[in-house]
Design an enzyme around this catalytic site. Structure first.
Site, PDB file in Angstrom:
ATOM      1  N   THR A  47       0.819  -1.206   0.000  1.00 30.49           N
ATOM      2  CA  THR A  47       0.000   0.000   0.000  1.00 30.49           C
ATOM      3  C   THR A  47       0.858   1.263   0.000  1.00 30.49           C
ATOM      4  O   THR A  47       1.985   1.249   0.527  1.00 30.49           O
ATOM      5  CB  THR A  47      -0.907  -0.004   1.252  1.00 30.49           C
ATOM      6  OG1 THR A  47      -1.554   1.249   1.364  1.00 30.49           O
ATOM      7  CG2 THR A  47      -0.107  -0.249   2.534  1.00 30.49           C
ATOM      8  N   ASP A  48       0.300   2.353  -0.527  1.00 27.15           N
ATOM      9  CA  ASP A  48       0.998   3.637  -0.458  1.00 27.15           C
ATOM     10  C   ASP A  48       1.082   4.160   0.977  1.00 27.15           C
ATOM     11  O   ASP A  48       1.865   5.062   1.275  1.00 27.15           O
ATOM     12  CB  ASP A  48       0.329   4.673  -1.368  1.00 27.15           C
ATOM     13  CG  ASP A  48      -1.148   4.907  -1.060  1.00 27.15           C
ATOM     14  OD1 ASP A  48      -1.691   4.262  -0.140  1.00 27.15           O
ATOM     15  OD2 ASP A  48      -1.767   5.754  -1.746  1.00 27.15           O
ATOM     16  N   GLU A  49       0.277   3.564   1.884  1.00 27.99           N
ATOM     17  CA  GLU A  49       0.252   4.069   3.263  1.00 27.99           C
ATOM     18  C   GLU A  49       1.562   3.847   4.008  1.00 27.99           C
ATOM     19  O   GLU A  49       1.775   4.426   5.070  1.00 27.99           O
ATOM     20  CB  GLU A  49      -0.889   3.418   4.046  1.00 27.99           C
ATOM     21  CG  GLU A  49      -2.236   3.760   3.484  1.00 27.99           C
ATOM     22  CD  GLU A  49      -3.374   3.413   4.427  1.00 27.99           C
ATOM     23  OE1 GLU A  49      -3.119   3.177   5.616  1.00 27.99           O
ATOM     24  OE2 GLU A  49      -4.515   3.377   3.954  1.00 27.99           O
ATOM     25  N   LYS A 108       2.055  -3.373   7.276  1.00 25.66           N
ATOM     26  CA  LYS A 108       2.346  -3.513   5.835  1.00 25.66           C
ATOM     27  C   LYS A 108       3.799  -3.091   5.562  1.00 25.66           C
ATOM     28  O   LYS A 108       4.502  -3.722   4.768  1.00 25.66           O
ATOM     29  CB  LYS A 108       1.371  -2.668   4.991  1.00 25.66           C
ATOM     30  CG  LYS A 108      -0.062  -3.160   5.006  1.00 25.66           C
ATOM     31  CD  LYS A 108      -0.253  -4.560   4.433  1.00 25.66           C
ATOM     32  CE  LYS A 108      -0.032  -4.655   2.938  1.00 25.66           C
ATOM     33  NZ  LYS A 108      -0.393  -5.992   2.413  1.00 25.66           N
ATOM     34  N   TYR A 145      -2.272  -0.700  10.969  1.00 25.41           N
ATOM     35  CA  TYR A 145      -2.350  -1.373   9.663  1.00 25.41           C
ATOM     36  C   TYR A 145      -1.130  -1.052   8.804  1.00 25.41           C
ATOM     37  O   TYR A 145      -0.421  -1.959   8.332  1.00 25.41           O
ATOM     38  CB  TYR A 145      -3.636  -0.961   8.931  1.00 25.41           C
ATOM     39  CG  TYR A 145      -3.585  -1.239   7.444  1.00 25.41           C
ATOM     40  CD1 TYR A 145      -3.580  -2.544   6.954  1.00 25.41           C
ATOM     41  CD2 TYR A 145      -3.523  -0.195   6.520  1.00 25.41           C
ATOM     42  CE1 TYR A 145      -3.510  -2.802   5.586  1.00 25.41           C
ATOM     43  CE2 TYR A 145      -3.454  -0.445   5.155  1.00 25.41           C
ATOM     44  CZ  TYR A 145      -3.443  -1.746   4.685  1.00 25.41           C
ATOM     45  OH  TYR A 145      -3.365  -1.998   3.339  1.00 25.41           O
TER      46      TYR A 145
HETATM   47  P1  NAD Z   1      -9.840  -7.412   1.953  1.00 23.52           P
HETATM   48  O1  NAD Z   1      -9.894  -7.148   3.414  1.00 23.52           O
HETATM   49  O2  NAD Z   1     -11.016  -7.132   1.106  1.00 23.52           O
HETATM   50  O3  NAD Z   1      -9.459  -8.963   1.714  1.00 23.52           O
HETATM   51  C1  NAD Z   1      -8.488  -9.623   2.464  1.00 23.52           C
HETATM   52  C2  NAD Z   1      -8.598 -11.117   2.176  1.00 23.52           C
HETATM   53  O4  NAD Z   1      -7.543 -11.798   2.883  1.00 23.52           O
HETATM   54  C3  NAD Z   1      -9.910 -11.733   2.665  1.00 23.52           C
HETATM   55  O5  NAD Z   1     -10.431 -12.621   1.691  1.00 23.52           O
HETATM   56  C4  NAD Z   1      -9.514 -12.498   3.923  1.00 23.52           C
HETATM   57  O6  NAD Z   1     -10.352 -13.616   4.194  1.00 23.52           O
HETATM   58  C5  NAD Z   1      -8.089 -12.917   3.578  1.00 23.52           C
HETATM   59  N1  NAD Z   1      -7.278 -13.170   4.774  1.00 23.52           N
HETATM   60  C6  NAD Z   1      -7.124 -12.374   5.856  1.00 23.52           C
HETATM   61  N2  NAD Z   1      -6.300 -12.951   6.757  1.00 23.52           N
HETATM   62  C7  NAD Z   1      -5.901 -14.136   6.205  1.00 23.52           C
HETATM   63  C8  NAD Z   1      -5.045 -15.165   6.636  1.00 23.52           C
HETATM   64  N3  NAD Z   1      -4.406 -15.119   7.833  1.00 23.52           N
HETATM   65  N4  NAD Z   1      -4.852 -16.230   5.831  1.00 23.52           N
HETATM   66  C9  NAD Z   1      -5.479 -16.315   4.628  1.00 23.52           C
HETATM   67  N5  NAD Z   1      -6.309 -15.365   4.174  1.00 23.52           N
HETATM   68  C10 NAD Z   1      -6.525 -14.281   4.950  1.00 23.52           C
HETATM   69  O7  NAD Z   1      -8.555  -6.646   1.446  1.00 23.52           O
HETATM   70  P2  NAD Z   1      -8.309  -5.851   0.072  1.00 23.52           P
HETATM   71  O8  NAD Z   1      -8.837  -4.486   0.208  1.00 23.52           O
HETATM   72  O9  NAD Z   1      -8.723  -6.698  -1.053  1.00 23.52           O
HETATM   73  O10 NAD Z   1      -6.708  -5.756   0.094  1.00 23.52           O
HETATM   74  C11 NAD Z   1      -5.922  -6.794  -0.456  1.00 23.52           C
HETATM   75  C12 NAD Z   1      -4.447  -6.411  -0.358  1.00 23.52           C
HETATM   76  O11 NAD Z   1      -4.222  -5.201  -1.062  1.00 23.52           O
HETATM   77  C13 NAD Z   1      -3.963  -6.168   1.067  1.00 23.52           C
HETATM   78  O12 NAD Z   1      -2.656  -6.691   1.166  1.00 23.52           O
HETATM   79  C14 NAD Z   1      -3.947  -4.659   1.201  1.00 23.52           C
HETATM   80  O13 NAD Z   1      -2.972  -4.257   2.136  1.00 23.52           O
HETATM   81  C15 NAD Z   1      -3.576  -4.253  -0.207  1.00 23.52           C
HETATM   82  N6  NAD Z   1      -4.035  -2.918  -0.655  1.00 23.52           N
HETATM   83  C16 NAD Z   1      -5.356  -2.586  -0.555  1.00 23.52           C
HETATM   84  C17 NAD Z   1      -5.786  -1.363  -1.069  1.00 23.52           C
HETATM   85  C18 NAD Z   1      -7.249  -0.958  -1.041  1.00 23.52           C
HETATM   86  O14 NAD Z   1      -7.581   0.142  -1.466  1.00 23.52           O
HETATM   87  N7  NAD Z   1      -8.160  -1.800  -0.574  1.00 23.52           N
HETATM   88  C19 NAD Z   1      -4.855  -0.490  -1.663  1.00 23.52           C
HETATM   89  C20 NAD Z   1      -3.503  -0.876  -1.713  1.00 23.52           C
HETATM   90  C21 NAD Z   1      -3.105  -2.094  -1.226  1.00 23.52           C
HETATM   91  O1  DAU Z   2      -4.216   3.880   0.307  1.00 23.66           O
HETATM   92  C1  DAU Z   2      -4.417   2.498   0.244  1.00 23.66           C
HETATM   93  C2  DAU Z   2      -5.272   2.047   1.408  1.00 23.66           C
HETATM   94  O2  DAU Z   2      -6.600   2.473   1.123  1.00 23.66           O
HETATM   95  C3  DAU Z   2      -5.233   0.537   1.614  1.00 23.66           C
HETATM   96  O3  DAU Z   2      -3.941   0.166   1.993  1.00 23.66           O
HETATM   97  C4  DAU Z   2      -6.241   0.090   2.687  1.00 23.66           C
HETATM   98  O4  DAU Z   2      -6.263  -1.323   2.759  1.00 23.66           O
HETATM   99  C5  DAU Z   2      -7.616   0.603   2.278  1.00 23.66           C
HETATM  100  O5  DAU Z   2      -8.560   0.276   3.289  1.00 23.66           O
HETATM  101  C6  DAU Z   2      -7.574   2.120   2.081  1.00 23.66           C
HETATM  102  O6  DAU Z   2      -7.309   2.793   3.341  1.00 23.66           O
HETATM  103  P1  DAU Z   2      -8.115   4.135   3.762  1.00 23.66           P
HETATM  104  O7  DAU Z   2      -8.033   4.260   5.228  1.00 23.66           O
HETATM  105  O8  DAU Z   2      -7.689   5.279   2.907  1.00 23.66           O
HETATM  106  O9  DAU Z   2      -9.617   3.684   3.271  1.00 23.66           O
HETATM  107  P2  DAU Z   2     -11.061   3.842   3.916  1.00 23.66           P
HETATM  108  O10 DAU Z   2     -12.013   3.342   2.883  1.00 23.66           O
HETATM  109  O11 DAU Z   2     -11.143   3.274   5.280  1.00 23.66           O
HETATM  110  O12 DAU Z   2     -11.232   5.422   4.051  1.00 23.66           O
HETATM  111  C7  DAU Z   2     -11.026   6.304   2.948  1.00 23.66           C
HETATM  112  C8  DAU Z   2     -11.094   7.729   3.486  1.00 23.66           C
HETATM  113  O13 DAU Z   2     -12.446   8.022   3.897  1.00 23.66           O
HETATM  114  C9  DAU Z   2     -10.246   7.981   4.711  1.00 23.66           C
HETATM  115  O14 DAU Z   2      -9.754   9.308   4.637  1.00 23.66           O
HETATM  116  C10 DAU Z   2     -11.218   7.842   5.885  1.00 23.66           C
HETATM  117  C11 DAU Z   2     -12.504   8.367   5.292  1.00 23.66           C
HETATM  118  N1  DAU Z   2     -13.769   7.791   5.795  1.00 23.66           N
HETATM  119  C12 DAU Z   2     -13.894   6.436   5.864  1.00 23.66           C
HETATM  120  C13 DAU Z   2     -15.092   5.862   6.243  1.00 23.66           C
HETATM  121  C14 DAU Z   2     -15.236   4.350   6.327  1.00 23.66           C
HETATM  122  C15 DAU Z   2     -14.848   8.629   6.092  1.00 23.66           C
HETATM  123  O15 DAU Z   2     -14.745   9.873   6.003  1.00 23.66           O
HETATM  124  N2  DAU Z   2     -16.035   8.064   6.456  1.00 23.66           N
HETATM  125  C16 DAU Z   2     -16.210   6.712   6.564  1.00 23.66           C
HETATM  126  O16 DAU Z   2     -17.317   6.255   6.922  1.00 23.66           O
END
Ligand code: NAD
Ligand code: DAU
Length: 339
Positions: free
Chosen positions: A128-130, A159, A155
């Site tokens: 992640t960019d975080e 990562k 989180y």
């Molecule tokens: P998600 O929470 O939707 O899915 C996570 C999946 O991992 C689920 O299916 C869960 O059952 C599985 N899981 C969790 N713990 C496990 C374990 N111990 N063993 C096996 N499986 C397990 O997550 P996502 O949003 O799809 O993110 C996927 C990846 O991408 C993560 O590594 C996250 O850090 C990264 N990422 C997410 C975002 C975003 O915007 N969502 C952006 C950048 C990077």
């Molecule tokens: O940048 C990549 C990341 O993006 C990933 O690594 C994470 O897995 C993914 O969950 C996401 O993280 P954020 O914390 O940015 O996503 P989230 O959807 O939780 O929130 C997006 C923004 O919106 C953040 O600034 C918090 C805000 N927010 C979130 C929720 C759930 C609100 O204002 N209201 C809300 O109800």
């Protein structure tokens, strides 16, 4: 650039989650010669329905934990590649209860790296960019691969730790690994705890959107299919040991995004509620994906964010049974966390 790598049998960890399942769908659609084994623990965030319509001869699901070394080793013996998505992924949960984040994101990545080392597998790590922390709203800079790590939340710190394990395993043991760090994804199958699905499913239930803090925090949005194509580019053509940032110039403040969602619903654009801010809330993320574009020729396809958002909202309208109970559970967690 390394010679092109041709995966034949990929273990996709977390393939029942949001991005992992979209990647599995993308591979089945775009890469006809690849077999996929999904390894997923099916936590609250994993849903086997996400890949239930995939052809049985192309995709198999193994329900299990990435921390289970014996299981991972058994699966690794029959594959040539691991693409590692599995994680605890939600910042708010990590603030309320960080333990599972350390276990899955750090210990789980370690387990997969050891199996990759033992079996000589190609390993691609999704991050992640975080890990870079945040930028000020008025800072002209964007994240590049050279930026020092400075994670803010439980989180993002787990990562960052997992990225560093991958880097160390490349340097010390010479494993064949790459890393990609992506910005915020949107699209179908995203869990209703996350910002866009939470507001969209709320509006479909007659609940007003909730904005944390002053709503000026900026996220850099990318469609999940563009993330999948970037992962494929890095997996097959990226240089071993390198990190590639993935983003599509999608910077947008939370308040602008909530208003865009409200417009699609034909609602007044001030029809939302302010709620207490997230502790340690990162201000702004912004990705410079120049390395990925220049070295690997990657380009995003979803360049019209408003159109991608409309399609995503339509998907949630059409898939109420998919999100109904997950939304209820997520809202119960929010009620507990934000007492
Ligand atoms: P998600 O929470 O939707 O899915 C996570 C999946 O991992 C689920 O299916 C869960 O059952 C599985 N899981 C969790 N713990 C496990 C374990 N111990 N063993 C096996 N499986 C397990 O997550 P996502 O949003 O799809 O993110 C996927 C990846 O991408 C993560 O590594 C996250 O850090 C990264 N990422 C997410 C975002 C975003 O915007 N969502 C952006 C950048 C990077
Ligand atoms: O940048 C990549 C990341 O993006 C990933 O690594 C994470 O897995 C993914 O969950 C996401 O993280 P954020 O914390 O940015 O996503 P989230 O959807 O939780 O929130 C997006 C923004 O919106 C953040 O600034 C918090 C805000 N927010 C979130 C929720 C759930 C609100 O204002 N209201 C809300 O109800």
């Amino acid at each position: 650039m390394m010679a092109s790598f041709e995966p034949r049998h990929i273990i996709v960890t977390g393939g029942c989650g949001f991005i992992g399942s979209n990647f599995v769908r993308w591979v089945v659609r775009e890469q006809p010669d690849v077999h996929v084994t999904v390894l997923d623990k099916l936590t609250y965030a994993g849903n086997p329905q996400n890949i239930a319509d995939m052809p049985e001869d192309r995709v198999e699901l193994v329900v299990g934990d990435i921390c289970d070394a014996a299981l991972v080793d058994r699966l690794a013996a029959h594959a040539d590649t691991i693409v590692h998505f599995a994680a605890e992924s939600h910042n708010d949960n990590s603030i309320a209860c960080p333990g599972p984040f350390v276990q899955t994101n750090v210990q789980g990545t370690f387990t997969l790296l050891e199996a990759s080392r033992a079996h000589g597998l190609r390993f691609h790590h999704i991050s992640t960019d975080e890990v870079y922390g945040d930028l000020a709203l008025d800072d002209p800079a964007r994240f590049t691969e050279e930026r020092p790590y400075h994670p803010s939340s439980p989180y993002s710190s787990t990562k960052a730790a997992s990225d560093m394990l991958v880097q160390a395993w490349v340097r010390t043991y010479g494993i064949f690994a790459t890393i990609s760090n992506c910005s915020n994804n949107y699209g179908p199958y995203q869990h209703p705890e996350k910002f866009i699905p939470r507001q969209v499913t709320g509006l479909l239930r007659g609940v007003r959107p909730r904005l944390y803090g002053d709503g000026l925090n900026v996220r850099d949005w990318i469609h999940v299919d563009d993330h999948s194509s970037a992962v494929w580019a890095v997996l097959t053509r990226g240089r071993i040991g390198e990190t590639y940032l993935v983003g599509a110039n999608g910077e947008r403040s939370n308040i602008d995004l909530v208003r865009a969602i409200l417009r699609v619903f034909g609602r007044d654009e001030d029809d939302f509620d302010w709620v207490r801010d997230r502790p340690g809330h990162d201000r702004r993320y912004a990705i410079d994906a120049g390395k990925l574009r220049r070295e690997l020729g990657w380009e995003p396809r979803f360049t019209d964010f408003e159109e991608g958002l409309r399609q995503t909202i339509a998907w949630y309208r059409d898939h109420e049974p998919w999100w109904a109970s997950a939304r209820e559970d997520a809202e119960a967690r929010y009620a507990e966390q934000r007492r």
